[in-house]
Design a protein around this motif. Structure first.
Motif, short mmCIF file in Angstrom:
data_model
loop_
_atom_site.label_atom_id
_atom_site.label_comp_id
_atom_site.label_asym_id
_atom_site.label_seq_id
_atom_site.Cartn_x
_atom_site.Cartn_y
_atom_site.Cartn_z
N ASP A 261 0.82 -1.20 0.00
CA ASP A 261 0.00 0.00 0.00
C ASP A 261 0.86 1.26 0.00
O ASP A 261 0.56 2.24 -0.70
N LEU A 262 1.93 1.24 0.77
CA LEU A 262 2.84 2.39 0.82
C LEU A 262 3.44 2.67 -0.55
O LEU A 262 3.49 3.82 -1.01
N GLN A 263 3.90 1.63 -1.21
CA GLN A 263 4.55 1.79 -2.51
C GLN A 263 3.59 2.27 -3.59
O GLN A 263 4.01 2.85 -4.59
N HIS A 264 2.30 2.02 -3.38
CA HIS A 264 1.30 2.43 -4.38
C HIS A 264 0.52 3.67 -3.95
O HIS A 264 -0.47 4.03 -4.58
N GLY A 265 1.00 4.33 -2.89
CA GLY A 265 0.37 5.57 -2.47
C GLY A 265 -0.99 5.40 -1.84
O GLY A 265 -1.79 6.35 -1.80
N HIS A 266 -1.28 4.19 -1.31
CA HIS A 266 -2.58 3.94 -0.71
C HIS A 266 -2.56 4.26 0.79
O HIS A 266 -1.49 4.35 1.40
N ARG A 267 -3.72 4.36 1.34
CA ARG A 267 -3.85 4.55 2.78
C ARG A 267 -3.29 3.33 3.52
O ARG A 267 -3.36 2.20 3.02
N LEU A 268 -2.74 3.55 4.72
CA LEU A 268 -2.12 2.48 5.49
C LEU A 268 -2.98 2.12 6.70
O LEU A 268 -3.65 2.97 7.27
N GLU A 269 -2.89 0.85 7.11
CA GLU A 269 -3.58 0.40 8.33
C GLU A 269 -2.72 0.66 9.58
O GLU A 269 -2.97 0.10 10.64
N LEU A 270 -1.77 1.55 9.46
CA LEU A 270 -0.83 1.86 10.53
C LEU A 270 -1.52 2.17 11.87
O LEU A 270 -1.11 1.63 12.91
N GLY A 296 6.28 6.64 13.79
CA GLY A 296 6.51 8.06 13.51
C GLY A 296 7.10 8.28 12.13
O GLY A 296 6.75 9.23 11.43
N VAL A 297 8.01 7.39 11.73
CA VAL A 297 8.60 7.48 10.39
C VAL A 297 7.53 7.30 9.31
O VAL A 297 7.56 7.96 8.26
N LEU A 298 6.57 6.41 9.57
CA LEU A 298 5.54 6.11 8.58
C LEU A 298 4.35 7.05 8.62
O LEU A 298 3.55 7.08 7.68
N ALA A 299 4.24 7.83 9.70
CA ALA A 299 3.06 8.68 9.89
C ALA A 299 2.74 9.60 8.71
O ALA A 299 1.56 9.77 8.37
N PRO A 300 3.74 10.23 8.05
CA PRO A 300 3.39 11.11 6.94
C PRO A 300 2.70 10.41 5.77
O PRO A 300 2.11 11.07 4.92
N GLU A 303 -2.15 8.40 5.40
CA GLU A 303 -3.36 8.67 4.63
C GLU A 303 -3.17 8.49 3.14
O GLU A 303 -4.05 8.83 2.34
N GLY A 304 -2.00 7.97 2.74
CA GLY A 304 -1.76 7.75 1.31
C GLY A 304 -1.11 8.95 0.66
O GLY A 304 -0.49 9.78 1.32
N GLU A 305 -1.27 9.05 -0.64
CA GLU A 305 -0.59 10.09 -1.40
C GLU A 305 -0.94 11.49 -0.94
O GLU A 305 -0.13 12.41 -1.04
N ARG A 306 -2.14 11.64 -0.41
CA ARG A 306 -2.55 12.98 0.03
C ARG A 306 -1.69 13.53 1.15
O ARG A 306 -1.54 14.73 1.32
N SER A 307 -1.10 12.61 1.97
CA SER A 307 -0.31 13.09 3.10
C SER A 307 1.18 12.95 2.87
O SER A 307 1.99 13.43 3.65
N ALA A 308 1.58 12.25 1.77
CA ALA A 308 3.00 12.06 1.50
C ALA A 308 3.58 13.33 0.89
O ALA A 308 2.92 14.01 0.10
N PRO A 309 4.84 13.66 1.25
CA PRO A 309 5.44 14.88 0.68
C PRO A 309 5.75 14.71 -0.79
O PRO A 309 5.90 13.61 -1.28
#
Length: 309
Positions: A261-270, A296-300, A303-309
């Motif tokens: 999910d991370l690699q595809h910009g999807h929301r995470l079940e973190l 904490g490293v994964l927090a950004p 929510e998927g691509e919307r929250s990734a820098p």
């Protein structure tokens, strides 16, 4: 049995297809292109273990169209649990048994806020599967297993009936009399695998072979184990070590759905995996510094691509 599979992705699509192919009356709840493909082309499961091609698939995006069921299998992402639970109230109130095959150890608490507690059985699954294309499920490896049971440990007639249906579909299935501990056993492993592979962006083979990464993996497993024991789960003192040794038996390319999910910009079940360990640890007075640091490293990216820098 009349079975409703809520979520026709890797997990729901695979197990639902096996049940339908064996003659059970299965309704899939799906959406988008995947639903459209299932309606027009059917559902295909690509698998070395149990390939299936279903040409006549009963699929809908409207749970309201389903008026009765013997069993509901929930296989949606954890953030959809509240919404699905509210929509399942009519079926559960009319006697449908509900088994969630989702990740996490607090999923059934969420379901229990809306559904009759007696309708809920605990359940876990062990499988690597995903949607390869609309209408196509890709199952990898030889593992496809379900463990479920009544929360009070009894062997009920409905559990026996469900067990017969699963096994009749060729699904490796176990009826557990201590499903809470089973849930925690999977949860500990899943938190370790998902958190560390995602933070490192590497599969398990790379992590277990590197001494520093291996130690981090062990520490996350140990923290989750300590939280589980504090919550009353029957986990051995050396359970984290056992799980680390289990990682040594896995295919080196194995990763986690969270990394996918991370690699595809999807929301995470973190928040429902590592986040649950952190929250429950704080409530029980169990420190979880490694889990918190990686979360904490994964927090950004949560929510998927919307929250990734």
């Amino acid at each position: 049995m009349k079975i409703v599979v809520v979520g026709a992705g890797g997990v729901g699509g695979y197990f639902g297809a096996q049940l339908a192919a064996s003659g059970q009356d299965v309704v899939f709840i799906a959406r988008g292109d995947h639903l459209a493909a299932m309606r027009t082309q059917g559902l295909r499961v690509e698998s070395e273990l149990a390939p299936r091609v279903l040409t006549d698939v009963h699929a809908t995006d409207d749970l309201g169209q389903v008026h009765d069921a013997d069993l509901v299998l929930i296989a949606v992402k954890l953030w959809d649990t509240d919404d699905i639970a509210q929509r399942l109230v009519p079926l559960a109130s009319r006697g449908a048994a509900v088994i969630s095959l989702q990740n996490g150890v607090q999923k059934d608490e969420t379901l229990g806020r809306y559904l009759p507690r007696e309708s809920i059985l605990g359940g876990v699954c062990y499988i690597s599967a995903s949607i390869e294309a609309p209408g196509v499920i890709r199952h990898t490896g030889a593992l496809a297993r379900i463990v479920f049971g009544e929360y009070d440990g009894r062997q009920s007639s409905r559990a026996d009936r469900i067990l017969d249906a699963f096994r009749g579909a060729g699904i490796e299935t176990e009826l557990s009399h201590d499903i809470t501990s089973v849930l925690w056993r999977k949860f500990v492993f899943l938190v370790g695998l998902s958190t560390v592979t995602s933070a490192a962006r590497q599969p398990i083979g790379v992590l277990r072979d590197d001494p520093d990464a291996r130690q981090v993996l062990y520490e996350v497993l140990a923290e989750a184990t300590a939280v589980g024991r504090a919550a009353g789960a029957k986990l051995p003192d050396d359970f984290a070590r056992q799980q680390l040794e289990f990682c040594d038996t896995l295919p080196p390319q194995m990763s986690s759905s969270m990394l996918h999910d991370l690699q595809h910009g999807h929301r995470l079940e973190l928040p429902w995996l590592a986040g649950s360990v952190i929250r429950m640890g704080a409530e029980a007075g169990v420190e979880t510094p490694y889990t918190a640091a990686l979360a904490g490293v994964l927090a950004p990216y949560a929510e998927g691509e919307r929250s990734a820098p």
